[in-house]
Design a protein around this motif. Sequence first.
Motif, mmCIF file in Angstrom:
data_model
loop_
_atom_site.group_PDB
_atom_site.id
_atom_site.type_symbol
_atom_site.label_atom_id
_atom_site.label_comp_id
_atom_site.label_asym_id
_atom_site.label_seq_id
_atom_site.Cartn_x
_atom_site.Cartn_y
_atom_site.Cartn_z
ATOM 1 N N GLN A 145 29.131 43.299 109.412
ATOM 2 C CA GLN A 145 28.458 42.047 109.733
ATOM 3 C C GLN A 145 28.371 41.793 111.242
ATOM 4 O OE1 GLN A 145 26.960 39.691 107.937
ATOM 5 N NE2 GLN A 145 27.857 39.549 105.906
ATOM 6 N N ARG A 146 28.858 42.729 112.034
ATOM 7 C CA ARG A 146 28.888 42.486 113.480
ATOM 8 C C ARG A 146 27.511 42.635 114.101
ATOM 9 N NH1 ARG A 146 29.156 46.570 117.194
ATOM 10 N NH2 ARG A 146 30.540 45.376 118.533
ATOM 11 N N ALA A 196 30.646 35.079 108.893
ATOM 12 C CA ALA A 196 30.432 35.944 107.728
ATOM 13 C C ALA A 196 31.750 36.150 107.001
ATOM 14 C CB ALA A 196 29.847 37.289 108.156
ATOM 15 N N LEU A 197 31.758 35.863 105.700
ATOM 16 C CA LEU A 197 32.946 36.053 104.879
ATOM 17 C C LEU A 197 32.839 37.350 104.083
ATOM 18 C CD1 LEU A 197 33.341 32.458 103.413
ATOM 19 C CD2 LEU A 197 34.755 33.522 105.186
ATOM 20 N N PRO A 198 33.962 38.042 103.844
ATOM 21 C CA PRO A 198 33.925 39.197 102.945
ATOM 22 C C PRO A 198 33.434 38.779 101.562
ATOM 23 C CG PRO A 198 35.991 39.146 104.173
ATOM 24 C CD PRO A 198 35.303 37.830 104.429
ATOM 25 N N VAL A 199 32.740 39.681 100.913
ATOM 26 C CA VAL A 199 32.217 39.411 99.562
ATOM 27 C C VAL A 199 33.369 39.053 98.619
ATOM 28 C CG1 VAL A 199 31.085 40.466 97.562
ATOM 29 C CG2 VAL A 199 30.201 40.880 99.868
ATOM 30 N N THR A 221 26.555 41.417 103.302
ATOM 31 C CA THR A 221 27.727 41.958 102.609
ATOM 32 C C THR A 221 28.655 42.592 103.630
ATOM 33 O OG1 THR A 221 26.799 44.177 102.240
ATOM 34 C CG2 THR A 221 26.287 42.477 100.591
ATOM 35 N N ASP A 222 29.757 43.124 103.171
ATOM 36 C CA ASP A 222 30.731 43.730 104.084
ATOM 37 C C ASP A 222 30.168 44.945 104.809
ATOM 38 O OD1 ASP A 222 32.188 41.846 102.780
ATOM 39 O OD2 ASP A 222 33.665 43.215 101.929
ATOM 40 N N CYS A 229 21.419 36.431 101.147
ATOM 41 C CA CYS A 229 22.512 35.465 101.030
ATOM 42 C C CYS A 229 22.931 35.358 99.557
ATOM 43 C CB CYS A 229 22.075 34.100 101.545
ATOM 44 S SG CYS A 229 21.579 34.079 103.286
ATOM 45 N N SER A 230 24.201 35.100 99.349
ATOM 46 C CA SER A 230 24.716 34.980 97.997
ATOM 47 C C SER A 230 24.125 33.753 97.299
ATOM 48 C CB SER A 230 26.240 34.863 98.026
ATOM 49 O OG SER A 230 26.757 34.640 96.731
ATOM 50 N N THR A 231 23.868 33.889 96.016
ATOM 51 C CA THR A 231 23.405 32.757 95.211
ATOM 52 C C THR A 231 24.549 32.127 94.421
ATOM 53 O OG1 THR A 231 22.824 34.270 93.412
ATOM 54 C CG2 THR A 231 21.087 33.728 94.996
#
Length: 412
Positions: A145-146, A196-199, A221-222, A229-231
């Motif tokens: 995610q960097r 950004a958070l880990p999945v 994602t990681d 984006c996550s739903t």
Amino acid sequence: MTLRQKRFASARAALTLVTALGALAGAALVGAAPAGAAQQPTPVAPGVGYEEFDIPAAKGTAHAHVLTVDLREPHVRLDLLYPGAVAARATVSQQATAQGAVAGVNGDFFNISETQHPGVEATGASVGPVIASGRALKAAVPDGQRFGPALPPGTSTEDVFGVGVDRRARMDGLSLSGSIRTAEGRLPLGGLNQYALPVGTIGAFTSRWGSVSRVRATCGTDTDRAAPCSTDTYEVTVRHGRVVSTADTPGSGPIAAGTTVLVGREAGAQQLRKFFTGEQVSVRHRLVASASRIPYLFALGGYPVLAGGQPLPGLDDRASAVRTAVGIADHGRRLVLLALDGAPEYRTGLTIAEVASVMRDLGSVDAFSLDGGGSSTLVAREPGAAAVSVRNHPSDGRERAVPNGIGVFSTP
């Protein structure tokens, strides 16, 4: 031939004066000296000196602006420059002036844009862990995610440069250790004030995050920053140890002191849906150093390029750019802060492999690469001045707003 020998040899060449780029937002621009000119370091404060010189490089001459900092001087210290929130940006000169620094450089790579997720607000938050004045502000985003160039082999977003309470600088890694406790048990904490958070995890956002939307934390994602984006998300607000509200999507706005907003995605969201208003919740978090047992006064992210006097294996030796770096010498007691000039005559810059070589020639045993390109900025006070001036020419033609930097402070 050493770098300094090259520098004085090049001083004998009559090269052209660099054209000044004009005034920069937030500070007066001090034009670069004639190319190749050799100068003695100019005192900025006791234990702090500034100089500039040319560097012969593979793709052309680069021009370096360098600060040397002696931490054995009792009146000198380093700390984080930042705008007061993780998800905020300001120019290096604005940050240095607001905090009273005598000099500084820009810091970590950051969430600069969101073209991959239309409609999602870019947070401006940095990639790696951050500690300011002994307080942990944020943890690292997943490697995938960097923002910034590819990491050298064996490095990660958890790598930091920092200074401990022993007043010694070092490179290290900082990982997040945290938990969420309820009457039902304990859940692991997967993030702290991160864009950004880990999945599948739950992240904590505190008042130090700022007011920017938290939606970006659930995108990508990681391993793929551009993934949708996550739903499957959920948000729980905890105030003074009790749940006060819940929401199906991450929100925005300032977070009050004593309040923690928990944001979950996928499996983390499913866990948060079990929380109920009034439930007692305890959230704990800290950053754990992988090598040092010495607490950090300040730390920020980037990536190592030189360790134990040797360049890291696999450093890129092809892509040249304007760079910023920090070097460590004399067992952590002396620092070298370098920012390249972004004026057109020098914009080819250095490769990362060349940066490692240059920092070693300047006496560094360890060195750490920071954000470059249009972010590369070095500021320092002129003798007798009350505020800092920009010493290099940022390649954008003006200072770029950045999330953090390394500040050099001098006390009476």
